[in-house]
Design a protein around this motif. Structure first.
Motif, PDB file in Angstrom:
ATOM      1  N   ARG A   1       1.043   0.525 -15.336  1.00  0.00           N
ATOM      2  CA  ARG A   1       0.908   1.854 -14.739  1.00  0.00           C
ATOM      3  C   ARG A   1       1.224   1.841 -13.240  1.00  0.00           C
ATOM      4  NH1 ARG A   1      -4.481   4.223 -17.760  1.00  0.00           N
ATOM      5  NH2 ARG A   1      -3.453   4.566 -19.753  1.00  0.00           N
ATOM      6  N   ARG A   2       0.787   0.787 -12.541  1.00  0.00           N
ATOM      7  CA  ARG A   2       1.100   0.698 -11.109  1.00  0.00           C
ATOM      8  C   ARG A   2       2.605   0.574 -10.884  1.00  0.00           C
ATOM      9  NH1 ARG A   2      -3.599  -2.444 -11.255  1.00  0.00           N
ATOM     10  NH2 ARG A   2      -2.371  -4.357 -11.439  1.00  0.00           N
ATOM     11  N   LEU A   3       3.271  -0.207 -11.745  1.00  0.00           N
ATOM     12  CA  LEU A   3       4.731  -0.346 -11.610  1.00  0.00           C
ATOM     13  C   LEU A   3       5.444   0.969 -11.926  1.00  0.00           C
ATOM     14  CD1 LEU A   3       5.259  -3.896 -13.125  1.00  0.00           C
ATOM     15  CD2 LEU A   3       5.502  -3.210 -10.733  1.00  0.00           C
ATOM     16  N   LEU A   4       4.980   1.681 -12.941  1.00  0.00           N
ATOM     17  CA  LEU A   4       5.580   2.991 -13.250  1.00  0.00           C
ATOM     18  C   LEU A   4       5.368   3.971 -12.105  1.00  0.00           C
ATOM     19  CD1 LEU A   4       4.788   3.679 -17.009  1.00  0.00           C
ATOM     20  CD2 LEU A   4       7.000   3.288 -15.964  1.00  0.00           C
ATOM     21  N   ARG A   5       4.160   3.977 -11.545  1.00  0.00           N
ATOM     22  CA  ARG A   5       3.862   4.880 -10.431  1.00  0.00           C
ATOM     23  C   ARG A   5       4.729   4.552  -9.223  1.00  0.00           C
ATOM     24  NH1 ARG A   5      -1.872   4.191  -9.085  1.00  0.00           N
ATOM     25  NH2 ARG A   5      -1.123   2.319  -8.068  1.00  0.00           N
ATOM     26  N   ALA A   6       4.901   3.258  -8.937  1.00  0.00           N
ATOM     27  CA  ALA A   6       5.735   2.854  -7.803  1.00  0.00           C
ATOM     28  C   ALA A   6       7.183   3.257  -8.028  1.00  0.00           C
ATOM     29  CB  ALA A   6       5.628   1.351  -7.576  1.00  0.00           C
ATOM     30  N   SER A   7       7.654   3.109  -9.256  1.00  0.00           N
ATOM     31  CA  SER A   7       9.020   3.515  -9.581  1.00  0.00           C
ATOM     32  C   SER A   7       9.191   5.021  -9.410  1.00  0.00           C
ATOM     33  CB  SER A   7       9.345   3.098 -11.013  1.00  0.00           C
ATOM     34  OG  SER A   7      10.585   3.591 -11.409  1.00  0.00           O
TER      35      SER A   7
ATOM     36  N   ASN B   1       0.823  -1.209   0.000  1.00  0.00           N
ATOM     37  CA  ASN B   1       0.000   0.000   0.000  1.00  0.00           C
ATOM     38  C   ASN B   1       0.858   1.260   0.000  1.00  0.00           C
ATOM     39  OD1 ASN B   1      -2.390  -1.371  -0.050  1.00  0.00           O
ATOM     40  ND2 ASN B   1      -2.683  -1.302   2.155  1.00  0.00           N
ATOM     41  N   ARG B   2       2.019   1.171   0.591  1.00  0.00           N
ATOM     42  CA  ARG B   2       2.916   2.322   0.637  1.00  0.00           C
ATOM     43  C   ARG B   2       3.360   2.736  -0.766  1.00  0.00           C
ATOM     44  NH1 ARG B   2       7.352   1.628   5.067  1.00  0.00           N
ATOM     45  NH2 ARG B   2       5.572   1.833   6.437  1.00  0.00           N
ATOM     46  N   SER B   3       3.546   1.744  -1.636  1.00  0.00           N
ATOM     47  CA  SER B   3       3.977   2.058  -2.993  1.00  0.00           C
ATOM     48  C   SER B   3       2.838   1.988  -4.009  1.00  0.00           C
ATOM     49  CB  SER B   3       5.105   1.123  -3.428  1.00  0.00           C
ATOM     50  OG  SER B   3       4.677  -0.217  -3.359  1.00  0.00           O
TER      51      SER B   3
ATOM     52  N   LEU C   1       7.345   7.051  -7.504  1.00  0.00           N
ATOM     53  CA  LEU C   1       7.251   7.395  -6.085  1.00  0.00           C
ATOM     54  C   LEU C   1       8.534   7.048  -5.347  1.00  0.00           C
ATOM     55  CD1 LEU C   1       3.614   6.258  -5.242  1.00  0.00           C
ATOM     56  CD2 LEU C   1       4.460   8.593  -5.449  1.00  0.00           C
ATOM     57  N   SER C   2       9.140   5.939  -5.720  1.00  0.00           N
ATOM     58  CA  SER C   2      10.395   5.547  -5.088  1.00  0.00           C
ATOM     59  C   SER C   2      11.500   6.543  -5.418  1.00  0.00           C
ATOM     60  CB  SER C   2      10.792   4.149  -5.563  1.00  0.00           C
ATOM     61  OG  SER C   2      12.055   3.803  -5.086  1.00  0.00           O
ATOM     62  N   TYR C   3      11.536   6.993  -6.675  1.00  0.00           N
ATOM     63  CA  TYR C   3      12.539   7.964  -7.085  1.00  0.00           C
ATOM     64  C   TYR C   3      12.367   9.283  -6.330  1.00  0.00           C
ATOM     65  CZ  TYR C   3      15.118  11.208 -10.007  1.00  0.00           C
ATOM     66  OH  TYR C   3      15.971  12.171 -10.448  1.00  0.00           O
ATOM     67  N   LYS C   4      11.114   9.702  -6.139  1.00  0.00           N
ATOM     68  CA  LYS C   4      10.834  10.962  -5.460  1.00  0.00           C
ATOM     69  C   LYS C   4      10.932  10.849  -3.944  1.00  0.00           C
ATOM     70  CE  LYS C   4       7.643  12.672  -8.972  1.00  0.00           C
ATOM     71  NZ  LYS C   4       6.231  12.965  -9.257  1.00  0.00           N
ATOM     72  N   GLY C   5      10.992   9.631  -3.434  1.00  0.00           N
ATOM     73  CA  GLY C   5      11.038   9.438  -1.991  1.00  0.00           C
ATOM     74  C   GLY C   5       9.689   9.677  -1.332  1.00  0.00           C
ATOM     75  N   LYS C   6       8.620   9.474  -2.079  1.00  0.00           N
ATOM     76  CA  LYS C   6       7.262   9.698  -1.579  1.00  0.00           C
ATOM     77  C   LYS C   6       6.567   8.356  -1.386  1.00  0.00           C
ATOM     78  CE  LYS C   6       7.116  14.252  -2.181  1.00  0.00           C
ATOM     79  NZ  LYS C   6       6.756  15.235  -1.234  1.00  0.00           N
ATOM     80  N   GLU C   7       5.352   8.430  -0.843  1.00  0.00           N
ATOM     81  CA  GLU C   7       4.525   7.249  -0.673  1.00  0.00           C
ATOM     82  C   GLU C   7       3.188   7.486  -1.357  1.00  0.00           C
ATOM     83  OE1 GLU C   7       4.141   6.320   3.451  1.00  0.00           O
ATOM     84  OE2 GLU C   7       6.264   5.886   3.676  1.00  0.00           O
ATOM     85  N   TYR C   8       2.523   6.408  -1.714  1.00  0.00           N
ATOM     86  CA  TYR C   8       1.227   6.509  -2.386  1.00  0.00           C
ATOM     87  C   TYR C   8       0.212   7.216  -1.503  1.00  0.00           C
ATOM     88  CZ  TYR C   8      -2.933   5.075  -4.950  1.00  0.00           C
ATOM     89  OH  TYR C   8      -4.096   5.073  -5.645  1.00  0.00           O
ATOM     90  N   GLN C   9       0.338   7.051  -0.206  1.00  0.00           N
ATOM     91  CA  GLN C   9      -0.596   7.644   0.751  1.00  0.00           C
ATOM     92  C   GLN C   9      -0.527   9.169   0.727  1.00  0.00           C
ATOM     93  OE1 GLN C   9       1.519   5.637   3.561  1.00  0.00           O
ATOM     94  NE2 GLN C   9       0.257   3.803   3.623  1.00  0.00           N
ATOM     95  N   ASP C  10       0.562   9.732   0.235  1.00  0.00           N
ATOM     96  CA  ASP C  10       0.674  11.190   0.140  1.00  0.00           C
ATOM     97  C   ASP C  10      -0.255  11.767  -0.925  1.00  0.00           C
ATOM     98  OD1 ASP C  10       2.649  10.973   2.026  1.00  0.00           O
ATOM     99  OD2 ASP C  10       4.294  11.117   0.586  1.00  0.00           O
ATOM    100  N   TYR C  11      -0.651  10.929  -1.894  1.00  0.00           N
ATOM    101  CA  TYR C  11      -1.427  11.411  -3.022  1.00  0.00           C
ATOM    102  C   TYR C  11      -2.863  10.906  -3.049  1.00  0.00           C
ATOM    103  CZ  TYR C  11       3.120  12.713  -4.806  1.00  0.00           C
ATOM    104  OH  TYR C  11       4.357  13.274  -4.951  1.00  0.00           O
ATOM    105  N   ALA C  12      -3.114   9.717  -2.517  1.00  0.00           N
ATOM    106  CA  ALA C  12      -4.446   9.122  -2.621  1.00  0.00           C
ATOM    107  C   ALA C  12      -4.761   8.313  -1.370  1.00  0.00           C
ATOM    108  CB  ALA C  12      -4.524   8.229  -3.851  1.00  0.00           C
ATOM    109  N   SER C  13      -6.009   7.934  -1.260  1.00  0.00           N
ATOM    110  CA  SER C  13      -6.467   7.153  -0.111  1.00  0.00           C
ATOM    111  C   SER C  13      -6.082   5.680  -0.294  1.00  0.00           C
ATOM    112  CB  SER C  13      -7.980   7.273   0.021  1.00  0.00           C
ATOM    113  OG  SER C  13      -8.446   6.439   1.022  1.00  0.00           O
ATOM    114  N   VAL C  14      -5.617   5.073   0.757  1.00  0.00           N
ATOM    115  CA  VAL C  14      -5.175   3.677   0.697  1.00  0.00           C
ATOM    116  C   VAL C  14      -6.343   2.712   0.898  1.00  0.00           C
ATOM    117  CG1 VAL C  14      -3.599   2.020   1.753  1.00  0.00           C
ATOM    118  CG2 VAL C  14      -2.914   4.365   1.514  1.00  0.00           C
ATOM    119  N   GLU C  15      -7.468   3.177   1.407  1.00  0.00           N
ATOM    120  CA  GLU C  15      -8.588   2.293   1.687  1.00  0.00           C
ATOM    121  C   GLU C  15      -9.120   1.608   0.428  1.00  0.00           C
ATOM    122  OE1 GLU C  15      -8.690   5.557   3.030  1.00  0.00           O
ATOM    123  OE2 GLU C  15      -7.934   4.817   4.941  1.00  0.00           O
ATOM    124  N   LYS C  16      -8.916   2.224  -0.733  1.00  0.00           N
ATOM    125  CA  LYS C  16      -9.420   1.665  -1.983  1.00  0.00           C
ATOM    126  C   LYS C  16      -8.531   0.553  -2.527  1.00  0.00           C
ATOM    127  CE  LYS C  16     -11.451   6.052  -3.312  1.00  0.00           C
ATOM    128  NZ  LYS C  16     -11.420   7.149  -4.282  1.00  0.00           N
TER     129      LYS C  16
END
Length: 119
Positions: free
Chosen positions: A67-73, A34-36, A75-90
């Motif tokens: 698309r999920r793999l690109l987004r994770a890549s 969920n973090r990525s 986010l990892s490059y930017k040092g961010k987490e998915y939770q910073d941009y969207a809700s994890v509950e979904k």
């Protein structure tokens, strides 16, 4: 300690211990996925069966995975987490879309190999 005592203890406590460890590992892995923003299926190595399963699956499934793999890549490059941009509950990190198809392709390949062994 005799073998029968150890085997009896494993039969008695083994499923409880492995079930508890599996639940703990699932929660830990779910948090990391969920973090990525990826699914567990997205992290599978693309061998021949997985590539064929992706080719045979709905194009939207392969596109979503990419698309999920690109987004994770990203986010990892930017040092961010998915939770910073969207809700994890979904998110559903253990949702299976291509895993069953890949297993059927592996079973088919195993059957072909067994039939070819008797030539």
């Amino acid at each position: 300690m005799s073998y029968s005592m150890v085997a009896g203890a494993l039969n008695l406590f083994g499923p409880r211990v492995t079930g508890t460890l599996a639940n703990w590992f699932g929660k830990a892995m779910s948090n990391e996925l969920n973090r990525s923003g990826v699914r567990a299926e997205d992290l599978l190595i693309e061998d021949a069966c997985m590539k064929e399963a992706l080719d045979l699956a709905d194009p939207n499934i392969a596109k979503g995975r990419y698309r999920r793999l690109l987004r994770a890549s990203d986010l990892s490059y930017k040092g961010k987490e998915y939770q910073d941009y969207a809700s994890v509950e979904k998110l559903r990190p253990f949702q299976s879309e291509i895993w069953d198809l890949a297993h059927r392709i592996e079973a088919r390949e195993d059957e072909y190999n067994q039939l070819d062994a008797y030539k």
